[in-house]
Design a protein around this motif. Structure first.
Motif, PDB file in Angstrom:
ATOM      1  N   ILE B 148       0.862  -1.188   0.000  1.00 42.27           N
ATOM      2  CA  ILE B 148       0.000   0.000   0.000  1.00 42.27           C
ATOM      3  C   ILE B 148       0.890   1.228   0.000  1.00 42.27           C
ATOM      4  O   ILE B 148       1.636   1.457   0.950  1.00 42.27           O
ATOM      5  CB  ILE B 148      -0.918   0.034   1.241  1.00 42.27           C
ATOM      6  CG1 ILE B 148      -1.689  -1.278   1.387  1.00 42.27           C
ATOM      7  CG2 ILE B 148      -1.875   1.240   1.166  1.00 42.27           C
ATOM      8  CD1 ILE B 148      -2.652  -1.586   0.297  1.00 42.27           C
ATOM      9  N   ILE B 150      -0.259   4.647  -1.290  1.00 41.70           N
ATOM     10  CA  ILE B 150      -1.082   5.815  -0.948  1.00 41.70           C
ATOM     11  C   ILE B 150      -2.148   5.376   0.035  1.00 41.70           C
ATOM     12  O   ILE B 150      -2.888   4.427  -0.209  1.00 41.70           O
ATOM     13  CB  ILE B 150      -1.769   6.367  -2.212  1.00 41.70           C
ATOM     14  CG1 ILE B 150      -0.734   6.765  -3.240  1.00 41.70           C
ATOM     15  CG2 ILE B 150      -2.665   7.559  -1.853  1.00 41.70           C
ATOM     16  CD1 ILE B 150       0.287   7.755  -2.765  1.00 41.70           C
ATOM     17  N   ASN B 151      -2.215   6.049   1.145  1.00 48.27           N
ATOM     18  CA  ASN B 151      -3.260   5.788   2.125  1.00 48.27           C
ATOM     19  C   ASN B 151      -3.888   7.127   2.504  1.00 48.27           C
ATOM     20  O   ASN B 151      -3.233   7.962   3.122  1.00 48.27           O
ATOM     21  CB  ASN B 151      -2.674   5.074   3.346  1.00 48.27           C
ATOM     22  CG  ASN B 151      -3.747   4.683   4.341  1.00 48.27           C
ATOM     23  OD1 ASN B 151      -4.823   5.267   4.372  1.00 48.27           O
ATOM     24  ND2 ASN B 151      -3.453   3.686   5.150  1.00 48.27           N
ATOM     25  N   TYR B 152      -5.115   7.311   2.123  1.00 49.73           N
ATOM     26  CA  TYR B 152      -5.807   8.581   2.364  1.00 49.73           C
ATOM     27  C   TYR B 152      -5.991   8.851   3.851  1.00 49.73           C
ATOM     28  O   TYR B 152      -6.288   9.980   4.230  1.00 49.73           O
ATOM     29  CB  TYR B 152      -7.164   8.582   1.664  1.00 49.73           C
ATOM     30  CG  TYR B 152      -7.080   8.914   0.201  1.00 49.73           C
ATOM     31  CD1 TYR B 152      -6.488   8.041  -0.710  1.00 49.73           C
ATOM     32  CD2 TYR B 152      -7.593  10.109  -0.296  1.00 49.73           C
ATOM     33  CE1 TYR B 152      -6.417   8.343  -2.046  1.00 49.73           C
ATOM     34  CE2 TYR B 152      -7.530  10.424  -1.646  1.00 49.73           C
ATOM     35  CZ  TYR B 152      -6.936   9.539  -2.516  1.00 49.73           C
ATOM     36  OH  TYR B 152      -6.857   9.850  -3.850  1.00 49.73           O
ATOM     37  N   ASN B 153      -5.859   7.831   4.650  1.00 51.04           N
ATOM     38  CA  ASN B 153      -6.043   8.013   6.091  1.00 51.04           C
ATOM     39  C   ASN B 153      -4.718   8.206   6.824  1.00 51.04           C
ATOM     40  O   ASN B 153      -4.698   8.414   8.035  1.00 51.04           O
ATOM     41  CB  ASN B 153      -6.796   6.809   6.680  1.00 51.04           C
ATOM     42  CG  ASN B 153      -7.600   7.193   7.901  1.00 51.04           C
ATOM     43  OD1 ASN B 153      -8.149   8.287   7.970  1.00 51.04           O
ATOM     44  ND2 ASN B 153      -7.668   6.288   8.878  1.00 51.04           N
ATOM     45  N   ARG B 170      -6.199  12.615   3.042  1.00 54.67           N
ATOM     46  CA  ARG B 170      -7.441  12.884   2.306  1.00 54.67           C
ATOM     47  C   ARG B 170      -7.838  14.359   2.371  1.00 54.67           C
ATOM     48  O   ARG B 170      -8.400  14.878   1.429  1.00 54.67           O
ATOM     49  CB  ARG B 170      -8.597  12.024   2.811  1.00 54.67           C
ATOM     50  CG  ARG B 170      -9.208  12.452   4.134  1.00 54.67           C
ATOM     51  CD  ARG B 170     -10.594  11.853   4.342  1.00 54.67           C
ATOM     52  NE  ARG B 170     -10.578  10.410   4.161  1.00 54.67           N
ATOM     53  CZ  ARG B 170     -10.173   9.549   5.087  1.00 54.67           C
ATOM     54  NH1 ARG B 170      -9.762   9.969   6.269  1.00 54.67           N
ATOM     55  NH2 ARG B 170     -10.179   8.261   4.859  1.00 54.67           N
ATOM     56  N   GLU B 173      -5.366  16.285  -0.055  1.00 60.88           N
ATOM     57  CA  GLU B 173      -5.688  15.922  -1.446  1.00 60.88           C
ATOM     58  C   GLU B 173      -7.012  16.551  -1.871  1.00 60.88           C
ATOM     59  O   GLU B 173      -7.112  17.189  -2.919  1.00 60.88           O
ATOM     60  CB  GLU B 173      -5.761  14.394  -1.551  1.00 60.88           C
ATOM     61  CG  GLU B 173      -6.478  13.829  -2.767  1.00 60.88           C
ATOM     62  CD  GLU B 173      -5.586  13.695  -3.984  1.00 60.88           C
ATOM     63  OE1 GLU B 173      -4.484  13.164  -3.837  1.00 60.88           O
ATOM     64  OE2 GLU B 173      -5.997  14.131  -5.070  1.00 60.88           O
ATOM     65  N   GLY B 266       1.284  15.144  -4.826  1.00 62.66           N
ATOM     66  CA  GLY B 266       1.680  14.937  -6.213  1.00 62.66           C
ATOM     67  C   GLY B 266       2.292  13.558  -6.433  1.00 62.66           C
ATOM     68  O   GLY B 266       2.254  13.014  -7.530  1.00 62.66           O
ATOM     69  N   ALA B 268       1.428  10.593  -5.584  1.00 65.90           N
ATOM     70  CA  ALA B 268       0.558   9.480  -5.977  1.00 65.90           C
ATOM     71  C   ALA B 268       0.513   9.334  -7.486  1.00 65.90           C
ATOM     72  O   ALA B 268       0.192   8.277  -8.011  1.00 65.90           O
ATOM     73  CB  ALA B 268      -0.844   9.712  -5.441  1.00 65.90           C
ATOM     74  N   HIS B 269       0.828  10.426  -8.185  1.00 68.88           N
ATOM     75  CA  HIS B 269       0.717  10.446  -9.634  1.00 68.88           C
ATOM     76  C   HIS B 269       1.946   9.876 -10.336  1.00 68.88           C
ATOM     77  O   HIS B 269       1.910   9.616 -11.525  1.00 68.88           O
ATOM     78  CB  HIS B 269       0.507  11.883 -10.112  1.00 68.88           C
ATOM     79  CG  HIS B 269      -0.704  12.541  -9.523  1.00 68.88           C
ATOM     80  ND1 HIS B 269      -1.247  13.681 -10.028  1.00 68.88           N
ATOM     81  CD2 HIS B 269      -1.499  12.205  -8.483  1.00 68.88           C
ATOM     82  CE1 HIS B 269      -2.311  14.033  -9.323  1.00 68.88           C
ATOM     83  NE2 HIS B 269      -2.476  13.161  -8.371  1.00 68.88           N
ATOM     84  N   ALA B 270       3.048   9.769  -9.611  1.00 69.47           N
ATOM     85  CA  ALA B 270       4.295   9.350 -10.256  1.00 69.47           C
ATOM     86  C   ALA B 270       4.201   7.890 -10.673  1.00 69.47           C
ATOM     87  O   ALA B 270       3.713   7.036  -9.934  1.00 69.47           O
ATOM     88  CB  ALA B 270       5.469   9.570  -9.324  1.00 69.47           C
ATOM     89  N   GLN B 274       2.454   4.320  -8.722  1.00 66.15           N
ATOM     90  CA  GLN B 274       1.029   4.185  -9.004  1.00 66.15           C
ATOM     91  C   GLN B 274       0.549   2.786  -8.632  1.00 66.15           C
ATOM     92  O   GLN B 274       1.216   1.802  -8.922  1.00 66.15           O
ATOM     93  CB  GLN B 274       0.772   4.447 -10.498  1.00 66.15           C
ATOM     94  CG  GLN B 274       1.006   5.905 -10.902  1.00 66.15           C
ATOM     95  CD  GLN B 274       0.956   6.122 -12.414  1.00 66.15           C
ATOM     96  OE1 GLN B 274       0.844   5.176 -13.182  1.00 66.15           O
ATOM     97  NE2 GLN B 274       1.056   7.383 -12.818  1.00 66.15           N
ATOM     98  N   GLN B 275      -0.623   2.727  -7.995  1.00 67.02           N
ATOM     99  CA  GLN B 275      -1.221   1.426  -7.696  1.00 67.02           C
ATOM    100  C   GLN B 275      -1.360   0.626  -8.987  1.00 67.02           C
ATOM    101  O   GLN B 275      -1.667   1.221 -10.004  1.00 67.02           O
ATOM    102  CB  GLN B 275      -2.619   1.588  -7.083  1.00 67.02           C
ATOM    103  CG  GLN B 275      -2.621   2.140  -5.682  1.00 67.02           C
ATOM    104  CD  GLN B 275      -2.113   1.164  -4.659  1.00 67.02           C
ATOM    105  OE1 GLN B 275      -1.976  -0.021  -4.941  1.00 67.02           O
ATOM    106  NE2 GLN B 275      -1.797   1.649  -3.487  1.00 67.02           N
ATOM    107  N   SER B 276      -1.236  -0.727  -8.965  1.00 67.78           N
ATOM    108  CA  SER B 276      -0.915  -1.482  -7.779  1.00 67.78           C
ATOM    109  C   SER B 276       0.589  -1.730  -7.642  1.00 67.78           C
ATOM    110  O   SER B 276       1.297  -1.762  -8.633  1.00 67.78           O
ATOM    111  CB  SER B 276      -1.663  -2.826  -7.829  1.00 67.78           C
ATOM    112  OG  SER B 276      -1.519  -3.444  -9.083  1.00 67.78           O
ATOM    113  N   TYR B 387      -3.826   1.640   7.808  1.00 64.49           N
ATOM    114  CA  TYR B 387      -3.442   0.285   7.408  1.00 64.49           C
ATOM    115  C   TYR B 387      -2.535   0.391   6.187  1.00 64.49           C
ATOM    116  O   TYR B 387      -3.000   0.553   5.056  1.00 64.49           O
ATOM    117  CB  TYR B 387      -4.681  -0.548   7.103  1.00 64.49           C
ATOM    118  CG  TYR B 387      -5.653  -0.612   8.266  1.00 64.49           C
ATOM    119  CD1 TYR B 387      -5.511  -1.588   9.254  1.00 64.49           C
ATOM    120  CD2 TYR B 387      -6.682   0.304   8.400  1.00 64.49           C
ATOM    121  CE1 TYR B 387      -6.373  -1.644  10.341  1.00 64.49           C
ATOM    122  CE2 TYR B 387      -7.551   0.262   9.481  1.00 64.49           C
ATOM    123  CZ  TYR B 387      -7.390  -0.717  10.447  1.00 64.49           C
ATOM    124  OH  TYR B 387      -8.247  -0.753  11.518  1.00 64.49           O
TER     125      TYR B 387
END
Lengths: 530, 530
Positions: B148, B150-153, B170, B173, B266, B268-270, B274-276, B387
């Motif tokens: 994981i 990026i975690n918005y929490n 979050r 963002e 920013g 998260a965009h690289a 990037q997920q996954s 998490y």
């Protein structure tokens, strides 16, 4: 929020599709369902001190019913559950190979999935902030694994854009951000901002936009290594010689806007689907199964409730044993927590007051259908590099969900081949299971041609054909909430209702859990305080 | 890209910190390292037809060396690996309880982690598009689980903003997106767009901005249920009565810009994050261990190479057995793949031409340090609902990485308590291991006060003190690439170099793998074609 669930009439829907030149309206429905909801759960409810001999009858062994039965039993109540099906869980449900499922209309499916593979016909993911549900998972020892929601390497697809060729999520996300950043940077630089933003803040804003939108030094979103570092390269950087990267061409602003594909990327921002998310290892149904084992001694299966009657002495439910048959039987208790969906409950005689009765009658249930497709190999991983996540399409199948488990495994896998809401779901529901599966394969093959060769067997659930719910979730409109929500929550004499339909988090399991905790908390207080 | 890795002198660094009023400059370094790179891997290399009796000496059993040895042996070459350490893997490495590690300066750590817990001192995550590395994981049977990113929490934190209180990812963002969307929507509505955007496109743009930025019907990013559906609610929607949500207050544009926290989002965009993403179950070192077992018969451990000499008859490496001691020994082969980091290789006599020698001399190695902290309980999950994922801070520790495994488990866990680059890493490297650990605890406690009570034991690696690399990764500048990169890639007589430092994907394992495949592909061709 509630207003997102208002049904859209077909004419409006098609008009909007037309206007956006193929914009994927389905995305909106998906985004809507993804909206709303954190948890108000603050810890175990810890009820104690039930009056000696006090009893509660729980109707329905879905999550709401089982939470109620578990906590009330723990508080000292004598508890009994009546359940229509031969299993616990309700909409918390996974279909495995060997399972048989008969829907309204008489179609019976013998699920042919290989061992270990499954379809979650109902809920399939748990947000990290659904603390009530997570508490029970922990308590029941249900093991969880990450659910991949956003996958930058999955596709977004519109039949009306880019000649029907799917684009990678990363391209749409990067290009949207890039164009937005460029437009705003240019407005800022030319002193055209509407709002008073100080010179110093403008400088920081420009810096932020450049960083975030991958703009070049002229604040342009262009074919560049910077932009490709977000959207992907034509020739990616490598090792040794021939390692120099070459940039890729962004999609032009107008093409991007008219494609409608930007609708898919807003979803990553919605609270309910923000990373991290989870799923039970082995299928969502693991929760219902574990809860059911816990409550086995107090659960009566195959009990179809036909009437609910309350008077000064308590609550009596009349039920028929759907397997053993015979004369109607009754179950009696001092109090009743009724979790039967309003769609079913509206057909069962129950002597509650007008306000609750009207609420039950008024509430329609949302349409949804899912199709699971077993493939001979995990080509989405092997060929397309897609590990979990979701591909969005404007076709009626709405999306393809890739399994968030067994990553990199060779052999078979089950895709979520369709997950529809609204009009798409109505269309799917009108079909036979075989037709639904065939349609999901047909739509999916427009994105993954491998479908044609690899598809093996499918399973499908259209929720309006599910005998024990007749729909997917309580579809509250804002007006209905205003008129009926308070009434459906009240304790009517000795009866209180619970379930996702008695919550502000419709269609999510957390709604069922929190609704149940709220209901039994108030019921217990009423009982103890008299 | 390479230019992102240019060292920043301290004065410039501090000037920038000052200018941004506490902006987290560390984010930039992190974002830079996260940039670059998809894989050019298109499938197994499948070399065949080695000349009878031809032999290759491989120096170093990191990923580059082991890929070379494995594929060349498969092609029919006689292969031998010399490895300085007593294990395979190189920077692919996990530290477990019971491990002992001695760094330059003489500090020895006896790692005290509980069974099953570990620190990955080097690489810790695998992008889904690092196909070369993923191929070898699959081949070696190394099981992977989602990482994981990026975690918005999780939090973003600046000592200079919001009174030092961390904010949820979050919030930052959502508020950044919301303000950007509002500013651009207003400019659009007032006909102030710089570029020619047709009326029709403007209408779609407004719709897209509203959807994406959670704007209200007036295109304002305001305290609203829409905005809270992205940034979180003051009182979240619940179940039953008292379930109505109340919205939260967005951070104002100026406060947000001046906080510098937008730098974190920013990332998260690289492309590379990037997920996954994935990690080996049990630690990144599982890859090196599995590869090592595969090549056990051809690997000589504890062999410190002191000279490399080539002539018409082949390549001879002189080495010392660091355990058995005794006189220097030699290993000889027709050809040599040398994967020793340039930082070490520059100190070993080797008769290659000026161009390669100059490249080796010229390449500096980037600084980095990590600290792992064992906590008595997983409070980040239990108390904070985090998490996996990463919290970013402008403190020298740069980030906190939460384990992407054992989710929801009770008991102990190991946090990545610091992961520093640049000047922060230089500071950490100057400290003793105990000091580094104490500092990571001190910084972390400003975000999670639980650190003070729950911290138990730590382990740390500062890469410039690692005897066998003297640095973390080859830190190419754009100018150095132009001057030397082509030369470092060439086959010099009978010697070819490989490793992340011979790639355009520095600091990533994929760079090592692709560099090795490129090197042995060319070497084999040279050998076969004569």
């Amino acid at each position: 929020m509630a207003e997102d669930f208002m049904p859209i009439d077909r004419r409006t829907l098609f008009a909007r599709i037309g206007k956006l030149a193929g914009a994927a309206v389905m995305y909106e429905a998906m985004a809507s369902l993804a909206h709303a909801a954190e948890s108000t759960f603050t810890g175990p409810i810890g009820l104690t001190g039930a009056p000696k001999g006090a009893s509660v009858l729980v109707l329905g062994s879905g999550l709401a019913g089982m939470v109620a039965a578990y906590e009330l039993r723990k508080a000292g109540y004598k508890v009994q559950i009546l359940e229509y099906q031969n299993r616990s869980g309700g909409r918390n449900w996974s279909l495995y190979g060997g399972d048989t499922y008969t829907e309204l209309g008489g179609f019976t499916q013998h699920v042919g999935f290989d061992k270990g593979l499954y379809l979650n016909p109902g809920p399939w993911r748990i947000p990290h902030h659904h603390k009530g549900l997570l508490h029970y998972c922990r308590m029941l020892g249900v093991k969880l694994e990450p659910f991949i929601q956003i996958n930058y390497n999955a596709y977004v697809h519109s039949t009306q854009a880019f000649g029907g060729r799917p684009r990678r999520y990363r391209e749409i996300e990067s290009d949207f951000d890039g164009h937005v950043a460029e437009l705003l940077a240019k407005s800022t630089q030319q002193g055209k901002l509407d709002q008073p933003v100080t010179k110093e803040d403008q400088e920081i804003l420009l810096q932020a936009l450049r960083n975030w939108g991958a703009l070049d030094k002229n604040y342009t979103y262009a074919k560049s290594l910077e932009a490709s570092d977000h959207r992907g390269f034509d020739h990616p950087p490598g090792g040794g010689l021939d390692a120099m990267p070459t940039p890729s061409d962004p999609i032009g602003l107008s093409d991007l806007l008219r494609s409608g594909l930007w609708r898919a990327i807003g979803q990553a921002h919605a609270f309910d689907v923000q990373q991290s998310m989870f799923q039970p290892i082995g299928g969502m149904g693991m929760i219902g199964q574990a809860f059911g084992r816990e409550l086995k001694d107090v659960t009566r299966y195959n009990a179809k409730v036909t009437a609910i009657h309350q008077d000064d002495s308590g609550v009596t439910a009349t039920f028929v044993d759907t397997v053993a048959g015979g004369a109607p039987q009754t179950a009696h208790a001092d109090w009743c927590v009724c979790t039967i969906p309003a769609s079913i409950l509206s057909q069962i005689p129950m002597n509650v007051g007008k306000p609750m009765q009207n609420a039950i009658y008024a509430l329609p249930y949302g349409a949804s259908a899912k199709v699971g497709l077993q493939m001979k190999r995990r080509f989405w991983e092997e060929d397309d590099g897609i590990y979990g996540g979701i591909t969005y399409t404007d076709q009626p199948s709405a999306l393809i969900g890739y399994p968030s488990t067994d990553f990199f495994k060779t052999g078979k896998g089950v895709l979520l081949g369709a997950y529809t809401f609204g009009s798409g779901a109505v269309d799917f529901t009108a079909m036979s299971p075989e037709q639904r599966i065939a349609k999901a394969v047909e739509y999916g093959a427009n994105i993954h041609p491998q479908y044609r060769k690899e598809f093996e067997t499918g399973a499908t659930v259209a929720w309006h054909r599910v005998p024990w719910t007749l729909g997917c979730f309580g579809q509250w409109s804002e007006e209905m909430r205003a008129a009926h929500y308070n009434d459906i929550c009240q304790i009517d004499g000795r009866i209180v209702l619970a379930g996702e339909h008695v919550s502000m988090i419709p269609a999510w399991q957390e709604g069922a859990v929190l609704s149940s905790l709220d209901a039994i908390g108030r019921l217990h207080k009423r009982i103890v305080q008299g």
